[in-house]
Design an enzyme around this catalytic site. Structure first.
Site, PDB file in Angstrom:
ATOM      1  CE1 TYR A 106     -10.832   1.544  93.426  1.00  0.00           C
ATOM      2  CE2 TYR A 106     -10.940  -0.780  93.995  1.00  0.00           C
ATOM      3  CZ  TYR A 106     -10.212   0.370  93.829  1.00  0.00           C
ATOM      4  OH  TYR A 106      -8.853   0.375  94.038  1.00  0.00           O
ATOM      5  CG  ASN A 114      -1.549   6.391  92.766  1.00  0.00           C
ATOM      6  OD1 ASN A 114      -1.622   5.177  92.957  1.00  0.00           O
ATOM      7  ND2 ASN A 114      -1.678   7.268  93.753  1.00  0.00           N
ATOM      8  CE  LYS A 119      -8.533   1.605  90.688  1.00  0.00           C
ATOM      9  NZ  LYS A 119      -7.534   2.666  90.475  1.00  0.00           N
TER      10      LYS A 119
HETATM   11  P1  NAD Z   1      -5.512   7.134  99.222  1.00  0.00           P
HETATM   12  O1  NAD Z   1      -6.955   7.307  99.486  1.00  0.00           O
HETATM   13  O2  NAD Z   1      -4.578   6.939 100.373  1.00  0.00           O
HETATM   14  O3  NAD Z   1      -4.984   8.296  98.295  1.00  0.00           O
HETATM   15  C1  NAD Z   1      -5.731   8.740  97.208  1.00  0.00           C
HETATM   16  C2  NAD Z   1      -5.004   9.841  96.505  1.00  0.00           C
HETATM   17  O4  NAD Z   1      -5.855  10.286  95.450  1.00  0.00           O
HETATM   18  C3  NAD Z   1      -4.710  11.033  97.381  1.00  0.00           C
HETATM   19  O5  NAD Z   1      -3.407  11.501  97.121  1.00  0.00           O
HETATM   20  C4  NAD Z   1      -5.736  12.085  96.946  1.00  0.00           C
HETATM   21  O6  NAD Z   1      -5.235  13.409  96.987  1.00  0.00           O
HETATM   22  C5  NAD Z   1      -5.990  11.683  95.509  1.00  0.00           C
HETATM   23  N1  NAD Z   1      -7.346  12.078  95.102  1.00  0.00           N
HETATM   24  C6  NAD Z   1      -8.519  11.671  95.643  1.00  0.00           C
HETATM   25  N2  NAD Z   1      -9.541  12.300  95.023  1.00  0.00           N
HETATM   26  C7  NAD Z   1      -8.989  13.112  94.087  1.00  0.00           C
HETATM   27  C8  NAD Z   1      -9.523  14.011  93.119  1.00  0.00           C
HETATM   28  N3  NAD Z   1     -10.827  14.209  92.975  1.00  0.00           N
HETATM   29  N4  NAD Z   1      -8.656  14.669  92.316  1.00  0.00           N
HETATM   30  C9  NAD Z   1      -7.336  14.482  92.424  1.00  0.00           C
HETATM   31  N5  NAD Z   1      -6.770  13.641  93.309  1.00  0.00           N
HETATM   32  C10 NAD Z   1      -7.588  12.967  94.130  1.00  0.00           C
HETATM   33  O7  NAD Z   1      -5.423   5.935  98.204  1.00  0.00           O
HETATM   34  P2  NAD Z   1      -4.440   4.679  98.025  1.00  0.00           P
HETATM   35  O8  NAD Z   1      -5.000   3.564  98.807  1.00  0.00           O
HETATM   36  O9  NAD Z   1      -3.012   5.053  98.152  1.00  0.00           O
HETATM   37  O10 NAD Z   1      -4.804   4.391  96.491  1.00  0.00           O
HETATM   38  C11 NAD Z   1      -4.068   4.885  95.408  1.00  0.00           C
HETATM   39  C12 NAD Z   1      -4.479   4.095  94.199  1.00  0.00           C
HETATM   40  O11 NAD Z   1      -4.278   2.712  94.472  1.00  0.00           O
HETATM   41  C13 NAD Z   1      -5.958   4.241  93.825  1.00  0.00           C
HETATM   42  O12 NAD Z   1      -6.075   4.283  92.416  1.00  0.00           O
HETATM   43  C14 NAD Z   1      -6.584   2.965  94.374  1.00  0.00           C
HETATM   44  O13 NAD Z   1      -7.724   2.603  93.663  1.00  0.00           O
HETATM   45  C15 NAD Z   1      -5.455   1.986  94.171  1.00  0.00           C
HETATM   46  N6  NAD Z   1      -5.486   0.780  95.001  1.00  0.00           N
HETATM   47  C16 NAD Z   1      -5.373   0.850  96.361  1.00  0.00           C
HETATM   48  C17 NAD Z   1      -5.379  -0.318  97.117  1.00  0.00           C
HETATM   49  C18 NAD Z   1      -5.247  -0.299  98.621  1.00  0.00           C
HETATM   50  O14 NAD Z   1      -5.445  -1.348  99.257  1.00  0.00           O
HETATM   51  N7  NAD Z   1      -4.900   0.816  99.226  1.00  0.00           N
HETATM   52  C19 NAD Z   1      -5.519  -1.555  96.481  1.00  0.00           C
HETATM   53  C20 NAD Z   1      -5.629  -1.597  95.096  1.00  0.00           C
HETATM   54  C21 NAD Z   1      -5.608  -0.410  94.360  1.00  0.00           C
END
Ligand code: NAD
Length: 249
Positions: free
Chosen positions: A157, A92, A161
């Site tokens: 990005y 994730n 994906k």
């Molecule tokens: P967030 O930024 O709130 O959390 C990101 C997480 O990734 C954190 O727990 C962080 O510790 C971890 N992380 C970041 N860099 C890292 C690294 N170098 N090594 C290890 N861990 C690392 O993100 P989110 O919004 O909860 O997103 C989580 C996933 O969901 C991601 O893959 C993101 O692309 C995807 N996503 C998010 C959304 C959205 O709107 N929030 C939409 C579509 C997809």
């Protein structure tokens, strides 16, 4: 509900946002969980928050470098040692940026691909080895709605994906014979810290494009992971499940 009773999961990016919601719903459904983050401090904070809510949660925190095969294999082994099995890997952790191609630095492109794609490969490989040994398992990836439509900036990005979807569909075909299912969830705009910080002028027009009339909650996304991780999805593999309120942006 105890849809994951007796199962063990490892969730990368589990300290906040969508990952944290996945960890919580897995724990609430009887799983033992290793939550991973990039820093010990944020891992400890997330663990403390969970234990405050329920001291009986079977949860540990780890911060392996997700790009280092040795560290990831050690983390998988540590989870198996602690909880007795390794059943579910959730890839994730992810980063995004919205730079224009005209100013996009090569190293930023590479950095995004490293975490969003190479780390998924690295963790899937270690997880698949452990799962094959024990007779099966489930690998789940966090994709995004931009993996379907692209996005008009920050090309690394959406490209990353699209690759996640490719890894998902291909590994599903490769690993089916080992009883390992591989699926992804493609969230739309989800109310994590970043989205919550957006000003009204940005968020309201965005919501207007979503047929369900709201952005997703992390729990909406986590529930899709719960379904795919559980035996309810026993014949589902190679799927990218959209959880986006039918958004098309
Ligand atoms: P967030 O930024 O709130 O959390 C990101 C997480 O990734 C954190 O727990 C962080 O510790 C971890 N992380 C970041 N860099 C890292 C690294 N170098 N090594 C290890 N861990 C690392 O993100 P989110 O919004 O909860 O997103 C989580 C996933 O969901 C991601 O893959 C993101 O692309 C995807 N996503 C998010 C959304 C959205 O709107 N929030 C939409 C579509 C997809």
């Amino acid at each position: 509900m105890e849809l994951l009773k007796g199962k063990t999961a490892m969730v990368t990016g589990g300290t906040r946002g969508i990952g944290y919601a996945i960890v919580k719903v897995f724990l609430d459904n009887g799983a033992s969980v290793a939550l991973c983050g990039s820093r010990q401090e944020t891992v400890d904070k997330a663990l403390a928050k969970l234990k405050e809510q329920n001291p009986d949660y079977r949860v540990i925190g780890l911060c392996p470098n997700l790009l280092d095969p040795k560290e990831v294999e050690e983390a998988v082994a540590a989870v198996k040692e602690k909880f007795g099995s390794f059943d579910i890997m959730v890839n994730n952790a992810g980063v995004s940026a919205r730079d224009s191609i005209y100013s996009y630095a090569q190293e930023d492109f590479v950095r995004t691909m490293e975490l969003n794609v190479n780390a998924v490969f690295c963790c899937s490989k270690a997880a698949a080895k452990a799962m094959k040994e024990q007779g099966g398992g489930v690998i789940l990836n966090t994709s995004s709605m931009v993996s379907i439509y692209g996005q008009p900036a920050g090309v690394a990005y959406p490209a990353s994906k699209f690759a996640v979807n490719g890894l998902t569909r291909s590994l599903a075909r490769e690993l089916g014979k080992d009883n390992i299912r591989v699926n992804a969830v493609a969230p739309g705009v989800t109310k994590t810290d970043m989205v919550e910080a957006l000003p009204k002028e940005v968020i309201e027009p965005l919501i207007a494009t979503i047929p369900l009339g709201r952005v997703g909650e992390p729990e909406d996304v986590a529930n899709a992971f719960l379904y795919l991780a559980s035996d309810l999805a026993g014949y589902v593999t190679g799927v990218v499940l959209s959880v986006d309120g039918a958004a098309r942006s």
